[in-house]
Design an enzyme around this catalytic site. Structure first.
Site, PDB file in Angstrom:
ATOM      1  N   SER A  42    -114.059-111.739 -13.253  1.00 38.37           N
ATOM      2  CA  SER A  42    -114.385-110.869 -14.378  1.00 38.37           C
ATOM      3  C   SER A  42    -115.034-109.547 -13.965  1.00 38.37           C
ATOM      4  O   SER A  42    -116.067-109.177 -14.494  1.00 38.37           O
ATOM      5  CB  SER A  42    -115.320-111.639 -15.323  1.00 38.37           C
ATOM      6  OG  SER A  42    -115.274-111.071 -16.604  1.00 38.37           O
ATOM      7  N   ASN A  45    -111.884-103.894 -13.353  1.00 40.28           N
ATOM      8  CA  ASN A  45    -110.849-103.164 -12.582  1.00 40.28           C
ATOM      9  C   ASN A  45    -110.776-101.714 -13.054  1.00 40.28           C
ATOM     10  O   ASN A  45    -110.596-100.810 -12.247  1.00 40.28           O
ATOM     11  CB  ASN A  45    -109.423-103.709 -12.762  1.00 40.28           C
ATOM     12  CG  ASN A  45    -109.340-105.131 -13.199  1.00 40.28           C
ATOM     13  OD1 ASN A  45    -110.085-105.535 -14.071  1.00 40.28           O
ATOM     14  ND2 ASN A  45    -108.429-105.876 -12.600  1.00 40.28           N
ATOM     15  N   CYS A  46    -110.918-101.554 -14.374  1.00 40.77           N
ATOM     16  CA  CYS A  46    -110.727-100.216 -14.942  1.00 40.77           C
ATOM     17  C   CYS A  46    -111.805 -99.248 -14.466  1.00 40.77           C
ATOM     18  O   CYS A  46    -111.630 -98.034 -14.538  1.00 40.77           O
ATOM     19  CB  CYS A  46    -110.729-100.289 -16.466  1.00 40.77           C
ATOM     20  SG  CYS A  46    -109.647-101.592 -17.070  1.00 40.77           S
ATOM     21  N   THR A 277     -94.793-120.866 -21.179  1.00 38.65           N
ATOM     22  CA  THR A 277     -93.681-120.601 -20.258  1.00 38.65           C
ATOM     23  C   THR A 277     -92.545-121.587 -20.563  1.00 38.65           C
ATOM     24  O   THR A 277     -92.624-122.372 -21.527  1.00 38.65           O
ATOM     25  CB  THR A 277     -94.125-120.785 -18.789  1.00 38.65           C
ATOM     26  OG1 THR A 277     -94.406-122.172 -18.587  1.00 38.65           O
ATOM     27  CG2 THR A 277     -95.342-119.951 -18.448  1.00 38.65           C
ATOM     28  N   TYR A 283     -98.876-122.175 -19.548  1.00 39.94           N
ATOM     29  CA  TYR A 283     -98.923-120.921 -20.322  1.00 39.94           C
ATOM     30  C   TYR A 283     -99.104-119.751 -19.338  1.00 39.94           C
ATOM     31  O   TYR A 283     -99.596-119.950 -18.224  1.00 39.94           O
ATOM     32  CB  TYR A 283    -100.103-120.941 -21.297  1.00 39.94           C
ATOM     33  CG  TYR A 283     -99.956-121.987 -22.392  1.00 39.94           C
ATOM     34  CD1 TYR A 283     -99.621-121.590 -23.684  1.00 39.94           C
ATOM     35  CD2 TYR A 283    -100.154-123.340 -22.133  1.00 39.94           C
ATOM     36  CE1 TYR A 283     -99.487-122.536 -24.703  1.00 39.94           C
ATOM     37  CE2 TYR A 283    -100.009-124.287 -23.141  1.00 39.94           C
ATOM     38  CZ  TYR A 283     -99.675-123.877 -24.423  1.00 39.94           C
ATOM     39  OH  TYR A 283     -99.538-124.798 -25.427  1.00 39.94           O
TER      40      TYR A 283
HETATM   41  P1  FAD Z   1    -106.093-109.309 -13.339  1.00 38.85           P
HETATM   42  O1  FAD Z   1    -107.214-108.834 -14.172  1.00 38.85           O
HETATM   43  O2  FAD Z   1    -105.578-108.399 -12.292  1.00 38.85           O
HETATM   44  O3  FAD Z   1    -106.509-110.672 -12.686  1.00 38.85           O
HETATM   45  C1  FAD Z   1    -105.626-111.387 -11.881  1.00 38.85           C
HETATM   46  C2  FAD Z   1    -106.421-112.177 -10.862  1.00 38.85           C
HETATM   47  O4  FAD Z   1    -105.635-113.250 -10.445  1.00 38.85           O
HETATM   48  C3  FAD Z   1    -106.738-111.376  -9.618  1.00 38.85           C
HETATM   49  O5  FAD Z   1    -108.133-111.263  -9.412  1.00 38.85           O
HETATM   50  C4  FAD Z   1    -106.048-112.117  -8.494  1.00 38.85           C
HETATM   51  O6  FAD Z   1    -106.844-112.183  -7.316  1.00 38.85           O
HETATM   52  C5  FAD Z   1    -105.909-113.500  -9.081  1.00 38.85           C
HETATM   53  N1  FAD Z   1    -104.780-114.244  -8.518  1.00 38.85           N
HETATM   54  C6  FAD Z   1    -103.502-113.869  -8.440  1.00 38.85           C
HETATM   55  N2  FAD Z   1    -102.736-114.829  -7.903  1.00 38.85           N
HETATM   56  C7  FAD Z   1    -103.569-115.847  -7.608  1.00 38.85           C
HETATM   57  C8  FAD Z   1    -103.373-117.107  -7.023  1.00 38.85           C
HETATM   58  N3  FAD Z   1    -102.183-117.527  -6.630  1.00 38.85           N
HETATM   59  N4  FAD Z   1    -104.462-117.903  -6.868  1.00 38.85           N
HETATM   60  C9  FAD Z   1    -105.679-117.502  -7.260  1.00 38.85           C
HETATM   61  N5  FAD Z   1    -105.916-116.319  -7.821  1.00 38.85           N
HETATM   62  C10 FAD Z   1    -104.872-115.495  -8.002  1.00 38.85           C
HETATM   63  N6  FAD Z   1    -106.165-101.247 -18.055  1.00 38.85           N
HETATM   64  C11 FAD Z   1    -106.554-100.613 -19.160  1.00 38.85           C
HETATM   65  O7  FAD Z   1    -106.251-101.061 -20.260  1.00 38.85           O
HETATM   66  N7  FAD Z   1    -107.302 -99.483 -19.089  1.00 38.85           N
HETATM   67  C12 FAD Z   1    -107.690 -98.955 -17.900  1.00 38.85           C
HETATM   68  O8  FAD Z   1    -108.379 -97.933 -17.868  1.00 38.85           O
HETATM   69  C13 FAD Z   1    -107.285 -99.590 -16.706  1.00 38.85           C
HETATM   70  N8  FAD Z   1    -107.637 -99.105 -15.506  1.00 38.85           N
HETATM   71  C14 FAD Z   1    -107.286 -99.791 -14.380  1.00 38.85           C
HETATM   72  C15 FAD Z   1    -107.684 -99.304 -13.143  1.00 38.85           C
HETATM   73  C16 FAD Z   1    -107.345 -99.975 -11.981  1.00 38.85           C
HETATM   74  C17 FAD Z   1    -107.766 -99.431 -10.659  1.00 38.85           C
HETATM   75  C18 FAD Z   1    -106.599-101.169 -12.066  1.00 38.85           C
HETATM   76  C19 FAD Z   1    -106.241-101.923 -10.813  1.00 38.85           C
HETATM   77  C20 FAD Z   1    -106.190-101.670 -13.281  1.00 38.85           C
HETATM   78  C21 FAD Z   1    -106.539-100.986 -14.446  1.00 38.85           C
HETATM   79  N9  FAD Z   1    -106.131-101.433 -15.706  1.00 38.85           N
HETATM   80  C22 FAD Z   1    -106.511-100.771 -16.837  1.00 38.85           C
HETATM   81  C23 FAD Z   1    -105.256-102.618 -15.838  1.00 38.85           C
HETATM   82  C24 FAD Z   1    -106.037-103.872 -16.166  1.00 38.85           C
HETATM   83  O9  FAD Z   1    -107.080-104.017 -15.259  1.00 38.85           O
HETATM   84  C25 FAD Z   1    -105.077-105.029 -16.129  1.00 38.85           C
HETATM   85  O10 FAD Z   1    -104.096-104.835 -17.081  1.00 38.85           O
HETATM   86  C26 FAD Z   1    -105.757-106.353 -16.429  1.00 38.85           C
HETATM   87  O11 FAD Z   1    -106.790-106.570 -15.542  1.00 38.85           O
HETATM   88  C27 FAD Z   1    -104.739-107.489 -16.343  1.00 38.85           C
HETATM   89  O12 FAD Z   1    -105.361-108.718 -16.468  1.00 38.85           O
HETATM   90  P2  FAD Z   1    -104.777-110.010 -15.759  1.00 38.85           P
HETATM   91  O13 FAD Z   1    -105.682-111.121 -16.094  1.00 38.85           O
HETATM   92  O14 FAD Z   1    -103.360-110.144 -16.076  1.00 38.85           O
HETATM   93  O15 FAD Z   1    -104.848-109.683 -14.219  1.00 38.85           O
END
Ligand code: FAD
Length: 812
Positions: A42, A45-46, A277, A283
């Site tokens: 948590s 990233n943004c 899925t 999911y």
């Molecule tokens: P994530 O938040 O990326 O989490 C996925 C996690 O899964 C990762 O930590 C990864 O290590 C883990 N993981 C993957 N595969 C495995 C595995 N096999 N085993 C264990 N762990 C695993 N969005 C906005 O809306 N506004 C913004 O301003 C914005 N700015 C951003 C800036 C940056 C630099 C980045 C990188 C992203 C930004 N985003 C922004 C996008 C936003 O952060 C993502 O859309 C969001 O975090 C997606 O959520 P998620 O849970 O799908 O993936």
């Protein structure tokens, strides 16, 4: 506990952590295991780019929570530094690898949630493995970049990719003091925007002197101990100390694919309306899944935190009760690019075309708040709507301030199936510092609704050539002459909107009229007048502002003050010497007298690109002081001025557009009431010099002055008279106390005095405004047809209007 559910979540950031918290709130007894490959859960990233730019100062601010705090609040079994390596959907098991213990083990589940996100694309480009080439996804990436900047103190960075993350990184590296160059393979940055809106971003980056290359991807990196050379597809070489590689992300779908789960057409994990899925116990959410676009109904990948969080919440509910549908996303996004803010929601034109959804568009530029309240800045809006009911399909908003709330209003409008008529009616908050009685959202609604009701026939910047292709189009610019001097559409004729009713006779009835103003409003007023007088007219949506921005130079490949591109296309960032600079034009202005050398200089520089140089050789001694003054006034750089035995060589590098200098309200107006030759020559010399410096110049011809702009003027006779006049010039006798120098060589000088004919021609071509006094015309029995083409008719008030925006007013 007999019915205790065991839920395993893979991925512990946006989607995964949200799902875990919601699950716990729903079920106090469930066994919830959160698996995260990295050390953190948590995190923001943004916020990562802003930490690199030191806008977010403390590293700990990036952590929304810690594993310990999250566990304490939600009683979640958090396993960081643990990677899910395989899923067995039949046995309902996952194979986990604990990187700290270097141990692999199996965990079973009742329900599995995948939220693995998306990983930065890193194609196998030669040199990409260099440790000074970074991607940005998580805290370790950010730490690496920050450490490199703090320890190695790089001064130059190349950002590959002009998307959200690339531009945020560019801004933050710039903020951290690096000189940043952006390389984008496509013709524009920010793909959620259509080209004309992206052009506003390009223009802003150009204004901020950010170097960026468009339509030029990276072909390879040549790495050296002290620097990297980023070689572009065009062959250009950019020297840099570090690279941020951000050409996009790819869904982390390998685990799902290997488990036999269905992937969608875009490569993301396929899910049904309930985020399930192809396996009923698994999911998937977040960046890794393919979802439906709410406007086009096409499948797409959204990489934004909002949808991931919403899906996390919904999926938790659906683990218990498959009732919550996730309909899809509008892809609403916002990003700051240096000072400008860029927001978009719904579909853009490219998406609508691809999905074959019929649409209409409107472009508006209106102030973010009341114009009379200090600090009003334009908000540019592109609105897309259906051609029948006017249902809002998408909006793109670009501006310095007030973008966020407008984008959110449009997003809400699309979600509520609102029409452009509804936008007109929206009762939005207004006080002078925050908005206008007619908010930019209302104005976008008015304009769109006018288009829909055929209260105006709009054409777009991209239609101009098509509308005018048969050559039968009359292009009418209804702005003020002063605005026109900063640029017009080629071939346009200027009739200010307030004079239009009285000058309809000047518009041909057998031709289609393409009318435009600066942003579209006066064009609309003019269109209404023209239409009701029987003309076949079209109004240019977004006006000249949009047209100029879109048709102008987009990339900024030559901006740094001392950048230059060598013959081998290498970009060198050092100050060139006069010997090294590439002189593009050599202008011979010998034998010419003031102001002609300066006019030649200003004409020559118009044809150069920024960074190119012109060398002017003049024999007029005044050039020695005029050339530096001209360069200072116009924002160009005088690299060198040399006196070589009566010949003066000035090398001037183009650093600014003349129009920028012309924007300073420092006009010069002259009332010309005499047709005496010396006065006439002096007047045109002054006006032409003013124009060469980018200043507004207006000549108001009264009484005998009108003779100077008659078509039937006998220039041969005038030239003869001029010679006699200048030859007869004598210094004033010393006894009077006056001394006039420089007139001792009358014979030679007279031969070099510019011809009145040439001065008038230069004035007309150079954009000096000629106004003929209406009353004087009548008194002298002259008609407009007797005068040179392009002369405007006006009264004293027209002159005063010009004089008000001038700082020099002369009566000659
Ligand atoms: P994530 O938040 O990326 O989490 C996925 C996690 O899964 C990762 O930590 C990864 O290590 C883990 N993981 C993957 N595969 C495995 C595995 N096999 N085993 C264990 N762990 C695993 N969005 C906005 O809306 N506004 C913004 O301003 C914005 N700015 C951003 C800036 C940056 C630099 C980045 C990188 C992203 C930004 N985003 C922004 C996008 C936003 O952060 C993502 O859309 C969001 O975090 C997606 O959520 P998620 O849970 O799908 O993936």
């Amino acid at each position: 506990m007999a019915d205790q559910k065991k839920i395993v979540i893979i991925g512990g950031v946006a989607g995964g952590a949200t799902a875990a918290a919601r699950l716990r709130r729903l079920d106090e007894h469930a066994r919830i295991i959160l698996i995260e490959r990295g050390a953190d859960i948590s995190f923001a990233n943004c916020g990562l780019p802003y930490y690199i730019g030191e806008i977010i100062e403390k590293r700990e601010s990036l952590f929304v929570t810690t594993p310990a705090a999250f566990n304490k609040r939600y009683n979640i079994d958090i396993r960081t530094k643990t990677e899910a390596r395989r899923i067995d959907p039949v046995k309902k098991e996952v194979e986990l690898y604990d990187s700290e213990k270097d141990a692999t083990y199996i965990e079973s589940y009742d329900k599995l949630i995948l939220s693995p996100g998306a990983s930065p694309i890193r194609p196998p480009i030669p040199g990409i493995e260099d440790p000074r080439i970074f991607t940005v996804r998580n805290i370790p990436d950010t730490d690496r970049i920050k450490k490199y900047i703090d320890e190695k103190k790089p001064t130059r960075a190349v950002v590959v990719g002009g998307g959200y993350i690339g531009l945020e990184m560019a801004e933050n590296l710039h903020h951290a003091g690096l000189r940043v160059t952006i390389c984008e393979k496509l013709e524009q940055v920010m793909m959620p925007l259509d080209f004309e809106m992206a052009a506003l971003v390009h223009q802003h980056m150009r204004m901020r002197n950010i170097e960026f290359h468009l339509k030029d991807g990276i072909s390879r990196f040549d790495t050296y101990p002290d620097h990297i050379e980023a070689v572009l597809e065009s062959g250009k070489v950019i020297h840099t100390d570090m690279v941020i590689f951000s050409i996009g992300v790819r869904p982390e779908a390998e685990l799902a694919k290997a488990a036999g789960l269905r992937l969608g057409e875009t490569g993301g994990i396929w899910v049904d309306d309930y985020l399930r899925t192809s396996d009923e116990h698994i999911y998937a959410i977040g960046d890794a899944v393919e979802i439906t676009h709410l406007v086009t109904k096409e499948k797409f990948l959204v990489r934004l935190a909002g949808p991931a969080n919403k899906q996390g919440r919904i999926v938790a509910d659906n683990i218990y009760d498959n009732k919550e549908k996730y309909e899809g996303s509008l892809g609403t996004g916002i990003v700051r690019v240096f000072d400008i803010v860029v927001g978009s929601t719904g579909a853009n034109e490219k998406m609508l075309k691809k999905a074959r959804v019929p649409y209409r568009a409107s472009l508006t530029h209106s102030p973010n708040h009341a114009g009379y309240y200090p600090g009003a800045v334009p908000v540019s809006i592109k609105l897309l709507f259906t051609p029948d009911e006017g249902k809002v399909l998408g909006a793109q908003v670009v501006g310095l301030d007030g973008v966020d709330k407008r984008v959110d209003v449009f997003a809400t409008a699309i979600m509520s199936d609102a029409t452009v008529a509804d936008l007109e009616e929206l009762d939005l908050a207004y006080a002078p510092p925050y908005g206008s009685a007619k908010d930019p959202v209302n104005i976008a609604g008015y304009v769109a609704h006018n288009i829909l009701k055929n209260h105006v026939e709009a054409v777009y910047w991209s239609d101009v050539d098509r509308v005018c292709e048969d050559g039968k189009c009359f292009i009418l610019d209804v702005r003020t002459p002063k605005e026109c001097e900063l640029g017009m559409i080629k071939g346009a004729v200027n009739i200010p909107v307030d004079e239009l009713r009285n000058r309809l006779a000047e518009i041909p009835r057998d031709r289609r009229v393409l009318v435009y103003c600066q942003v579209g409003l006066r064009g609309y007023v003019a269109w209404r007048i023209l239409k009701q007088h029987g003309f076949d007219a079209r109004n240019l949506s977004g006006g000249y502002k949009t047209y100029e921005i879109v048709t102008g130079k987009q990339e900024n490949d030559d901006v740094y003050e001392y950048d230059r591109i060598t013959v081998s296309d290498e970009i060198i960032k050092v100050k060139p010497t006069a010997e090294e600079v590439k002189v593009k034009l050599d202008v011979d202005a010998t034998g010419l007298q003031c102001p002609m050398p300066i006019i030649r200089l200003s004409e020559a520089i118009k044809d150069l690109k920024i960074g190119e140089a012109v060398k002017v050789t003049a024999s007029d001694p005044g050039f020695l002081s005029d050339a530096p003054a001209w360069a200072r006034q116009t924002g160009n750089e005088l690299l060198e001025i040399k006196d070589e035995g009566g010949l003066y060589h000035a090398t001037i590098v183009k650093r600014a557009y003349l129009t920028q200098a012309a924007m300073v309200p420092e006009g010069k107006t002259f009332i010309v009431s005499s047709d005496e030759i010396d006065k006439a020559i002096a007047t045109f010399m002054l006006a032409n010099t003013a124009r060469s410096m980018g200043k507004d110049a207006t000549l108001f011809f009264m009484f005998h002055g009108l003779n100077l702009i008659r078509k039937d003027l006998d220039f041969d006779a005038i030239h003869q008279a001029t010679g006699e006049l200048f030859r007869s010039l004598k210094p004033v006798p010393k006894s009077t106390g006056f001394k006039v120098s420089g007139l001792t060589k009358q014979e030679t000088s007279a031969a070099n005095v510019p011809r009145l004919e040439d001065l008038i021609k230069t004035a007309r071509e150079g954009g000096v405004t000629f106004i003929a006094c209406q009353m004087s015309l009548e008194l002298m029995g002259l008609k407009i047809d007797d005068l040179l083409d392009g002369v405007h008719i006006g009264g004293i008030s027209t002159y005063f209007d010009k004089a008000n925006s001038a700082n020099v007013n002369m009566f000659i």
